[in-house]
Design a protein around this motif. Sequence first.
Motif, PDB file in Angstrom:
ATOM      1  N   SER A   1     -13.344   6.200   5.441  1.00 45.86           N
ATOM      2  CA  SER A   1     -12.117   5.731   4.827  1.00 45.86           C
ATOM      3  C   SER A   1     -11.369   4.833   5.437  1.00 45.86           C
ATOM      4  O   SER A   1     -10.926   3.796   4.724  1.00 45.86           O
ATOM      5  CB  SER A   1     -11.373   7.062   4.514  1.00 45.86           C
ATOM      6  OG  SER A   1     -10.471   6.813   3.153  1.00 45.86           O
ATOM      7  N   LEU A   2     -10.765   5.033   6.314  1.00 44.27           N
ATOM      8  CA  LEU A   2      -9.998   4.222   7.494  1.00 44.27           C
ATOM      9  C   LEU A   2     -10.831   2.623   7.574  1.00 44.27           C
ATOM     10  O   LEU A   2     -10.089   1.750   7.447  1.00 44.27           O
ATOM     11  CB  LEU A   2     -10.008   4.786   8.774  1.00 44.27           C
ATOM     12  CG  LEU A   2      -8.782   3.877   9.693  1.00 44.27           C
ATOM     13  CD1 LEU A   2      -7.332   3.577   9.145  1.00 44.27           C
ATOM     14  CD2 LEU A   2      -8.529   4.466  11.091  1.00 44.27           C
TER      15      LEU A   2
ATOM     16  N   TYR B   1       1.595   5.172   0.868  1.00 44.64           N
ATOM     17  CA  TYR B   1       1.287   6.230   1.710  1.00 44.64           C
ATOM     18  C   TYR B   1       1.824   7.543   1.101  1.00 44.64           C
ATOM     19  O   TYR B   1       3.044   7.521   1.008  1.00 44.64           O
ATOM     20  CB  TYR B   1       2.085   6.016   3.037  1.00 44.64           C
ATOM     21  CG  TYR B   1       1.419   7.111   4.117  1.00 44.64           C
ATOM     22  CD1 TYR B   1       0.185   6.982   4.649  1.00 44.64           C
ATOM     23  CD2 TYR B   1       2.128   8.351   4.151  1.00 44.64           C
ATOM     24  CE1 TYR B   1      -0.109   7.986   5.737  1.00 44.64           C
ATOM     25  CE2 TYR B   1       1.678   9.331   5.076  1.00 44.64           C
ATOM     26  CZ  TYR B   1       0.519   8.998   5.710  1.00 44.64           C
ATOM     27  OH  TYR B   1       0.124  10.278   6.590  1.00 44.64           O
TER      28      TYR B   1
ATOM     29  N   TYR C   1      -7.500   6.014   0.006  1.00 48.13           N
ATOM     30  CA  TYR C   1      -8.324   6.079   1.352  1.00 48.13           C
ATOM     31  C   TYR C   1      -7.591   7.427   1.804  1.00 48.13           C
ATOM     32  O   TYR C   1      -6.629   7.686   2.223  1.00 48.13           O
ATOM     33  CB  TYR C   1      -7.604   4.972   2.088  1.00 48.13           C
ATOM     34  CG  TYR C   1      -7.993   3.728   1.624  1.00 48.13           C
ATOM     35  CD1 TYR C   1      -9.048   2.983   1.836  1.00 48.13           C
ATOM     36  CD2 TYR C   1      -6.811   2.736   1.016  1.00 48.13           C
ATOM     37  CE1 TYR C   1      -9.226   1.636   1.149  1.00 48.13           C
ATOM     38  CE2 TYR C   1      -6.984   1.857   0.364  1.00 48.13           C
ATOM     39  CZ  TYR C   1      -8.173   1.156   0.161  1.00 48.13           C
ATOM     40  OH  TYR C   1      -8.303  -0.259  -0.036  1.00 48.13           O
TER      41      TYR C   1
ATOM     42  N   ASP D   1     -10.237  -3.859   3.711  1.00 46.82           N
ATOM     43  CA  ASP D   1      -9.674  -4.294   2.462  1.00 46.82           C
ATOM     44  C   ASP D   1      -8.324  -4.952   2.991  1.00 46.82           C
ATOM     45  O   ASP D   1      -8.022  -6.192   2.211  1.00 46.82           O
ATOM     46  CB  ASP D   1      -9.247  -3.136   1.556  1.00 46.82           C
ATOM     47  CG  ASP D   1     -10.705  -2.459   0.922  1.00 46.82           C
ATOM     48  OD1 ASP D   1     -11.520  -2.969   1.127  1.00 46.82           O
ATOM     49  OD2 ASP D   1     -10.338  -1.392   0.527  1.00 46.82           O
ATOM     50  N   VAL D   2      -7.689  -4.536   4.069  1.00 51.91           N
ATOM     51  CA  VAL D   2      -6.597  -5.299   4.461  1.00 51.91           C
ATOM     52  C   VAL D   2      -6.779  -6.480   4.958  1.00 51.91           C
ATOM     53  O   VAL D   2      -6.106  -7.465   4.703  1.00 51.91           O
ATOM     54  CB  VAL D   2      -5.653  -4.420   5.272  1.00 51.91           C
ATOM     55  CG1 VAL D   2      -4.437  -5.187   6.140  1.00 51.91           C
ATOM     56  CG2 VAL D   2      -5.040  -3.162   4.571  1.00 51.91           C
TER      57      VAL D   2
ATOM     58  N   GLY E   1      -3.686  -0.235  -2.962  1.00 49.83           N
ATOM     59  CA  GLY E   1      -4.328   0.946  -2.420  1.00 49.83           C
ATOM     60  C   GLY E   1      -3.367   2.032  -2.160  1.00 49.83           C
ATOM     61  O   GLY E   1      -2.115   1.808  -1.934  1.00 49.83           O
TER      62      GLY E   1
ATOM     63  N   ILE F   1      -3.140   5.424   0.254  1.00 50.71           N
ATOM     64  CA  ILE F   1      -3.542   6.167   1.639  1.00 50.71           C
ATOM     65  C   ILE F   1      -2.894   7.576   1.248  1.00 50.71           C
ATOM     66  O   ILE F   1      -1.780   7.926   1.207  1.00 50.71           O
ATOM     67  CB  ILE F   1      -2.931   5.538   2.885  1.00 50.71           C
ATOM     68  CG1 ILE F   1      -3.218   4.018   2.951  1.00 50.71           C
ATOM     69  CG2 ILE F   1      -3.334   6.372   4.250  1.00 50.71           C
ATOM     70  CD1 ILE F   1      -2.059   3.258   3.485  1.00 50.71           C
TER      71      ILE F   1
ATOM     72  N   TYR G   1       0.758  -1.411   0.019  1.00 48.26           N
ATOM     73  CA  TYR G   1       0.127  -0.074  -0.007  1.00 48.26           C
ATOM     74  C   TYR G   1       0.810   1.196  -0.044  1.00 48.26           C
ATOM     75  O   TYR G   1       1.929   1.396   0.766  1.00 48.26           O
ATOM     76  CB  TYR G   1      -1.004  -0.014   1.224  1.00 48.26           C
ATOM     77  CG  TYR G   1      -1.728  -1.232   1.199  1.00 48.26           C
ATOM     78  CD1 TYR G   1      -2.882  -1.368   0.551  1.00 48.26           C
ATOM     79  CD2 TYR G   1      -1.367  -2.329   2.153  1.00 48.26           C
ATOM     80  CE1 TYR G   1      -3.558  -2.512   0.577  1.00 48.26           C
ATOM     81  CE2 TYR G   1      -2.072  -3.510   2.001  1.00 48.26           C
ATOM     82  CZ  TYR G   1      -3.373  -3.539   1.643  1.00 48.26           C
ATOM     83  OH  TYR G   1      -4.244  -4.607   1.709  1.00 48.26           O
TER      84      TYR G   1
ATOM     85  N   ARG H   1     -12.946   1.136   5.476  1.00 51.02           N
ATOM     86  CA  ARG H   1     -12.615   0.731   4.444  1.00 51.02           C
ATOM     87  C   ARG H   1     -11.074   0.067   4.073  1.00 51.02           C
ATOM     88  O   ARG H   1     -11.107  -1.260   3.756  1.00 51.02           O
ATOM     89  CB  ARG H   1     -13.028   1.848   3.233  1.00 51.02           C
ATOM     90  CG  ARG H   1     -14.294   1.926   2.943  1.00 51.02           C
ATOM     91  CD  ARG H   1     -14.380   2.526   1.563  1.00 51.02           C
ATOM     92  NE  ARG H   1     -13.862   3.989   1.262  1.00 51.02           N
ATOM     93  CZ  ARG H   1     -12.814   4.028   0.559  1.00 51.02           C
ATOM     94  NH1 ARG H   1     -12.163   3.036  -0.059  1.00 51.02           N
ATOM     95  NH2 ARG H   1     -12.325   5.207   0.358  1.00 51.02           N
ATOM     96  N   PHE H   2     -10.054   1.084   4.448  1.00 49.88           N
ATOM     97  CA  PHE H   2      -8.831   0.478   4.416  1.00 49.88           C
ATOM     98  C   PHE H   2      -8.765  -0.946   5.160  1.00 49.88           C
ATOM     99  O   PHE H   2      -7.962  -1.982   4.849  1.00 49.88           O
ATOM    100  CB  PHE H   2      -7.938   1.304   4.935  1.00 49.88           C
ATOM    101  CG  PHE H   2      -6.435   0.906   4.953  1.00 49.88           C
ATOM    102  CD1 PHE H   2      -5.718   1.021   3.847  1.00 49.88           C
ATOM    103  CD2 PHE H   2      -5.955   0.702   6.103  1.00 49.88           C
ATOM    104  CE1 PHE H   2      -4.272   0.360   4.020  1.00 49.88           C
ATOM    105  CE2 PHE H   2      -4.588   0.158   6.176  1.00 49.88           C
ATOM    106  CZ  PHE H   2      -3.988   0.000   5.240  1.00 49.88           C
TER     107      PHE H   2
END
Length: 456
Positions: A442-443, A126, A224, A449-450, A198, A200, A124, A445-446
């Motif tokens: 949003s967090l 950042y 995200y 997903d993880v 994804g 972030i 992911y 969803r993250f």
Amino acid sequence: MKKFELVFIPLTGIGHLASMVEFAKILIDRDHRFSITVIIMPSPFANTSTTYIESISNTITGIRFIELPIVHPPPSDNEPGFKSEVRAILTDLKSNSVSLAGLVVDMFMIHMIEVASELGMPTYLYFTSGAAMLCFSLYLPTLDTQIATNFKDYPGELTIPGYVNPHSPLYVPPSLSTRNDGYNFFLDHARKFVQPKGIIINTLYEVEPFAVDSLANGTYPPVYPVGPLLDTQTESIEPKYEHIMKWLDDQPPSSVIFLCFGSRGSFSEPQVKEIAMGLEQCGYHFLWALRQPPAEKFGMSTDYANFKDVLPDGFLDRTSKRGIVCGWAPQVSLLAHKAIGGFVSHCGWNSILESLWYGVPILTWPLYAEQTLNAFALVKDLGLAVELRVNYIDGVDLITAEEIKRGVKCVMDNDSVVRRKVTAMKEISRTTKSDGGSSFASLKRFIQDVTERVDV
């Protein structure tokens, strides 16, 4: 309860490191199943991060740091050495009972995606800047094929997805304005930004709705926006700064213009004199963090031994009752003070988020990196800042005393539209990470997903 571990690889500079650690903190606070390992790369800036790392290690459970040793002499190409070190750490972690959920890498550590792929781990990204800058980065490979010249020589305007308004190539970051090694380095990284599972972003939807929406078009990995990610615990004030805080305590609310330009922000002597004259003429009380240029090209600014060496004759005496000139300053603590009414800033992304958090309007003075694009988005697209206009005088870019006087008066106007917008954004930024807020969602969803990717 099943446990998950994420490995973070930040850029070692404190602005990137602290932002990623703030994300780690909200992640483990939100979901106690997570633990975080942060790998610290050898860097010339590592010393500036040591105290911060020690503080986090001593106060936050669930986050640990692994510092890679400095190699002497350093390899001609650092990537292979770093990759082998990271590969060894990840391999060791995979043997533990905790599920290794993936790698979270800074935007300038995206090459580590190759190591994660070898080990069958998701990566992911950042992104430490805003959503608009991410849009520019993702679109840069397309621009590279469309425009044959250097950006600085391109005669037209650039229309970039994620920006409401077209902009002049003059707003392209200086390091990308010509097709040199710096440009090729960033272009190579930008091409890899589509590869992670994804992205972030340290932003909030309400600040950059147009940019965030443009990223959700199915072309890019899921995004995200989980910000603002800031260490809003104001610094403990060292004794040498106590006189500044006492002086601010004696000033009326929103009456002081604060000038601060980050760890690398400095100016030529002619520009310093223009700033001084502008502050003297504008009539407002001021607090100016003035630092001298670094000795080396990519070094940090340092404090002057004597401000009189660079300021106009008599300036300190004439303004002693309404202004303070200092060296390095505790920016967060000062922005949090009720007396600060405006912020002349280099428009680093962390500084922008801090100004919005404390409701302090910005007068934009971008200096390097992506700050020109940050300033453009703030002023032209979002209406959250006032622009300082550069003049070209005797072959040199200079912001004149008259322009500084004008800009300060605009940003300090208590009835301005910009101030009203920034005040509203202050309230939003303090609720967006709470239940019901956009960053909270949003967090969530993250995390889903993880964890779902690990369970597959």
